[in-house]
Scaffold this active site. Structure first.
Site, PDB file in Angstrom:
ATOM      1  N   GLY A 133       0.830  -1.214   0.000  1.00  0.00           N
ATOM      2  CA  GLY A 133       0.000   0.000   0.000  1.00  0.00           C
ATOM      3  C   GLY A 133       0.857   1.253   0.000  1.00  0.00           C
ATOM      4  O   GLY A 133       0.576   2.222  -0.710  1.00  0.00           O
TER       5      GLY A 133
ATOM      6  N   ARG B  37       7.289   1.900   1.147  1.00  0.00           N
ATOM      7  CA  ARG B  37       7.598   0.486   1.331  1.00  0.00           C
ATOM      8  C   ARG B  37       8.061  -0.108  -0.005  1.00  0.00           C
ATOM      9  O   ARG B  37       8.965  -0.938  -0.054  1.00  0.00           O
ATOM     10  CB  ARG B  37       6.368  -0.255   1.854  1.00  0.00           C
ATOM     11  CG  ARG B  37       6.662  -1.665   2.231  1.00  0.00           C
ATOM     12  CD  ARG B  37       5.899  -2.103   3.459  1.00  0.00           C
ATOM     13  NE  ARG B  37       6.666  -1.859   4.660  1.00  0.00           N
ATOM     14  CZ  ARG B  37       6.377  -2.364   5.844  1.00  0.00           C
ATOM     15  NH1 ARG B  37       5.326  -3.130   5.981  1.00  0.00           N
ATOM     16  NH2 ARG B  37       7.123  -2.101   6.889  1.00  0.00           N
TER      17      ARG B  37
ATOM     18  N   ARG C 214       2.594  11.586  -8.266  1.00  0.00           N
ATOM     19  CA  ARG C 214       1.962  11.638  -6.940  1.00  0.00           C
ATOM     20  C   ARG C 214       2.769  10.892  -5.872  1.00  0.00           C
ATOM     21  O   ARG C 214       2.207  10.422  -4.878  1.00  0.00           O
ATOM     22  CB  ARG C 214       0.544  11.052  -6.971  1.00  0.00           C
ATOM     23  CG  ARG C 214      -0.446  11.960  -7.658  1.00  0.00           C
ATOM     24  CD  ARG C 214      -1.817  11.320  -7.731  1.00  0.00           C
ATOM     25  NE  ARG C 214      -2.749  12.224  -8.374  1.00  0.00           N
ATOM     26  CZ  ARG C 214      -3.747  12.847  -7.752  1.00  0.00           C
ATOM     27  NH1 ARG C 214      -3.961  12.668  -6.483  1.00  0.00           N
ATOM     28  NH2 ARG C 214      -4.540  13.650  -8.417  1.00  0.00           N
TER      29      ARG C 214
ATOM     30  N   ARG D 290      -0.385  -8.396  -4.275  1.00  0.00           N
ATOM     31  CA  ARG D 290      -0.473  -7.375  -3.226  1.00  0.00           C
ATOM     32  C   ARG D 290       0.177  -7.913  -1.958  1.00  0.00           C
ATOM     33  O   ARG D 290      -0.027  -9.073  -1.587  1.00  0.00           O
ATOM     34  CB  ARG D 290      -1.946  -7.025  -2.978  1.00  0.00           C
ATOM     35  CG  ARG D 290      -2.196  -6.268  -1.710  1.00  0.00           C
ATOM     36  CD  ARG D 290      -3.598  -5.709  -1.593  1.00  0.00           C
ATOM     37  NE  ARG D 290      -4.048  -5.623  -0.209  1.00  0.00           N
ATOM     38  CZ  ARG D 290      -3.559  -4.808   0.710  1.00  0.00           C
ATOM     39  NH1 ARG D 290      -2.592  -3.970   0.405  1.00  0.00           N
ATOM     40  NH2 ARG D 290      -4.023  -4.812   1.954  1.00  0.00           N
TER      41      ARG D 290
ATOM     42  N   GLY E  88       0.236  -6.773   1.887  1.00  0.00           N
ATOM     43  CA  GLY E  88      -0.354  -5.764   2.763  1.00  0.00           C
ATOM     44  C   GLY E  88      -0.519  -6.233   4.190  1.00  0.00           C
ATOM     45  O   GLY E  88      -0.074  -7.322   4.556  1.00  0.00           O
ATOM     46  N   SER E  89      -1.174  -5.395   4.962  1.00  0.00           N
ATOM     47  CA  SER E  89      -1.465  -5.766   6.343  1.00  0.00           C
ATOM     48  C   SER E  89      -2.969  -5.886   6.514  1.00  0.00           C
ATOM     49  O   SER E  89      -3.746  -5.437   5.664  1.00  0.00           O
ATOM     50  CB  SER E  89      -0.895  -4.715   7.308  1.00  0.00           C
ATOM     51  OG  SER E  89      -1.512  -3.477   7.053  1.00  0.00           O
TER      52      SER E  89
ATOM     53  N   MET F  94      -8.386  -3.447   2.873  1.00  0.00           N
ATOM     54  CA  MET F  94      -9.207  -2.488   2.127  1.00  0.00           C
ATOM     55  C   MET F  94      -8.992  -2.489   0.606  1.00  0.00           C
ATOM     56  O   MET F  94      -9.407  -1.551  -0.061  1.00  0.00           O
ATOM     57  CB  MET F  94      -8.972  -1.071   2.691  1.00  0.00           C
ATOM     58  CG  MET F  94      -9.268  -0.980   4.172  1.00  0.00           C
ATOM     59  SD  MET F  94      -9.092   0.667   4.857  1.00  0.00           S
ATOM     60  CE  MET F  94     -10.561   1.461   4.237  1.00  0.00           C
ATOM     61  N   GLU F  95      -8.363  -3.520   0.046  1.00  0.00           N
ATOM     62  CA  GLU F  95      -8.006  -3.470  -1.385  1.00  0.00           C
ATOM     63  C   GLU F  95      -8.286  -4.725  -2.210  1.00  0.00           C
ATOM     64  O   GLU F  95      -8.515  -4.632  -3.425  1.00  0.00           O
ATOM     65  CB  GLU F  95      -6.505  -3.143  -1.531  1.00  0.00           C
ATOM     66  CG  GLU F  95      -6.084  -1.762  -1.075  1.00  0.00           C
ATOM     67  CD  GLU F  95      -5.845  -1.659   0.423  1.00  0.00           C
ATOM     68  OE1 GLU F  95      -5.751  -2.729   1.088  1.00  0.00           O
ATOM     69  OE2 GLU F  95      -5.776  -0.540   0.941  1.00  0.00           O
TER      70      GLU F  95
ATOM     71  N   SER G 180      -1.552  -7.222  11.286  1.00  0.00           N
ATOM     72  CA  SER G 180      -0.887  -6.112  11.985  1.00  0.00           C
ATOM     73  C   SER G 180      -1.628  -5.728  13.253  1.00  0.00           C
ATOM     74  O   SER G 180      -1.088  -5.061  14.128  1.00  0.00           O
ATOM     75  CB  SER G 180      -0.795  -4.893  11.067  1.00  0.00           C
ATOM     76  OG  SER G 180      -2.089  -4.460  10.704  1.00  0.00           O
ATOM     77  N   ASP G 181      -2.904  -6.130  13.331  1.00  0.00           N
ATOM     78  CA  ASP G 181      -3.692  -5.851  14.536  1.00  0.00           C
ATOM     79  C   ASP G 181      -4.837  -6.851  14.602  1.00  0.00           C
ATOM     80  O   ASP G 181      -5.094  -7.544  13.619  1.00  0.00           O
ATOM     81  CB  ASP G 181      -4.208  -4.405  14.539  1.00  0.00           C
ATOM     82  CG  ASP G 181      -4.953  -4.056  13.259  1.00  0.00           C
ATOM     83  OD1 ASP G 181      -4.280  -3.673  12.280  1.00  0.00           O
ATOM     84  OD2 ASP G 181      -6.179  -4.222  13.213  1.00  0.00           O
TER      85      ASP G 181
ATOM     86  N   ARG H 227       7.468  -6.368  13.653  1.00  0.00           N
ATOM     87  CA  ARG H 227       6.784  -5.961  12.418  1.00  0.00           C
ATOM     88  C   ARG H 227       7.714  -6.131  11.223  1.00  0.00           C
ATOM     89  O   ARG H 227       7.317  -6.623  10.176  1.00  0.00           O
ATOM     90  CB  ARG H 227       6.286  -4.516  12.529  1.00  0.00           C
ATOM     91  CG  ARG H 227       5.048  -4.368  13.389  1.00  0.00           C
ATOM     92  CD  ARG H 227       4.389  -3.011  13.177  1.00  0.00           C
ATOM     93  NE  ARG H 227       5.207  -1.914  13.668  1.00  0.00           N
ATOM     94  CZ  ARG H 227       5.163  -1.436  14.910  1.00  0.00           C
ATOM     95  NH1 ARG H 227       4.353  -1.961  15.790  1.00  0.00           N
ATOM     96  NH2 ARG H 227       5.930  -0.436  15.280  1.00  0.00           N
TER      97      ARG H 227
HETATM   98  N1  HPA Z   1      -9.044  -2.425   9.088  1.00  0.00           N
HETATM   99  C1  HPA Z   1      -8.894  -2.196   7.787  1.00  0.00           C
HETATM  100  N2  HPA Z   1      -7.742  -2.345   7.158  1.00  0.00           N
HETATM  101  C2  HPA Z   1      -6.680  -2.745   7.878  1.00  0.00           C
HETATM  102  C3  HPA Z   1      -6.766  -3.009   9.228  1.00  0.00           C
HETATM  103  C4  HPA Z   1      -8.019  -2.847   9.863  1.00  0.00           C
HETATM  104  O1  HPA Z   1      -8.161  -3.054  11.089  1.00  0.00           O
HETATM  105  N3  HPA Z   1      -5.534  -3.373   9.671  1.00  0.00           N
HETATM  106  C5  HPA Z   1      -4.724  -3.353   8.596  1.00  0.00           C
HETATM  107  N4  HPA Z   1      -5.407  -2.980   7.507  1.00  0.00           N
END
Ligand code: HPA
Length: 234
Positions: free
Chosen positions: A21, A25, A44, A88, A90-91, A181-182, A204-205, A218
């Site tokens: 994303g 990175r 951009r 992709r 991502g996290s 989100m992708e 990541s969470d 991480r």
């Molecule tokens: N929500 C949406 N997208 C994310 C999240 C989340 O908690 N963590 C990493 N990408």
């Protein structure tokens, strides 16, 4: 040739593009994992690079956050730059109790609360899925690297901050492993243009467990995901 969002020349991208994303990175990956790197896009500050990994030509470019952003960049790479596969990296936020921080997920499918697929004028609900061969290869690479990658369905959400508290539990009940989100847009665009895509995510969470993470952890988990993606790239 160029597009409104990409100044790269024709053939500037490899057949496979890794997409984090964050464009910084992408820069980090190019500088630390690839050889003979050239920057091919800077519009951009959505940096794109092409280089080699173990002699294999590979590109890496940022996607930005969310479905509209990856929708623009992925479409242009597939439709105008001859890119065949986008991976992709991502996290995500875990919805499943069985997931721990830094676990790796291979998104077999993506569900969504977005209206993205409306544009295809389908008389029903579109199921967005990964390219099977790319998924299989990534799974085999993970095994070889000793990484216990989880494979399943994820949610591509239009909202990071949701006004309805606990709505995530409805998705969790349907077996959705995690939220990002992708992916739904990337998989749909790949299908509509007869191309390939896979999303590799690290947790990541977590929405169900409260845990702290360190920068070192991480970075280490990020390296695992990177290695899977680079080895999977054709
Ligand atoms: N929500 C949406 N997208 C994310 C999240 C989340 O908690 N963590 C990493 N990408």
């Amino acid at each position: 040739m160029s597009t409104p969002h990409n100044e790269a020349k024709e053939n500037a991208f490899a057949k496979t593009v890794l997409m984090p994303g964050d464009p910084l990175r992408a820069k980090f990956i190019a500088e630390n994992y690839l050889e003979d790197v050239v920057q091919v896009n800077g519009v951009r500050n959505m940096f794109g690079y092409t280089g080699t990994y173990k002699g294999k030509r590979v590109s890496v470019m940022g996607s930005g956050m969310g479905i509209p952003s990856i929708g623009i960049y992925a479409h242009e790479l597939y439709a105008f730059y001859g890119v065949e596969t986008i991976i992709r990296i991502g996290s995500c936020g875990a919805y499943s109790e069985d997931l721990n921080l830094f676990d790796v997920i291979l998104a077999e499918g993506a569900s969504t609360n977005s209206n993205w697929a409306h544009q295809y004028n389908l008389p029903g609900t579109y199921s967005a899925i990964a390219d099977f061969k790319t998924l299989l290869k990534a799974y085999e690479v993970s095994k070889k690297l000793g990484i216990d990658a989880k494979v399943g369905n994820i949610l591509s959400s239009d909202t990071f901050y949701n006004d309805t508290v606990d709505v995530w539990k409805k998705w969790a009940k349907m077996g959705i492993l995690a939220v990002e989100m992708e992916s739904y847009a990337l998989y749909s665009i790949a299908a509509s243009l007869n191309k390939k895509a896979l999303c590799i995510l690290t947790v990541s969470d977590s929405l169900c467990k409260k845990e702290e993470t360190t920068a070192e952890e991480r970075q280490k988990s990020f390296s695992k995901m990177m290695e899977i993606a680079l080895e999977t790239a054709e």
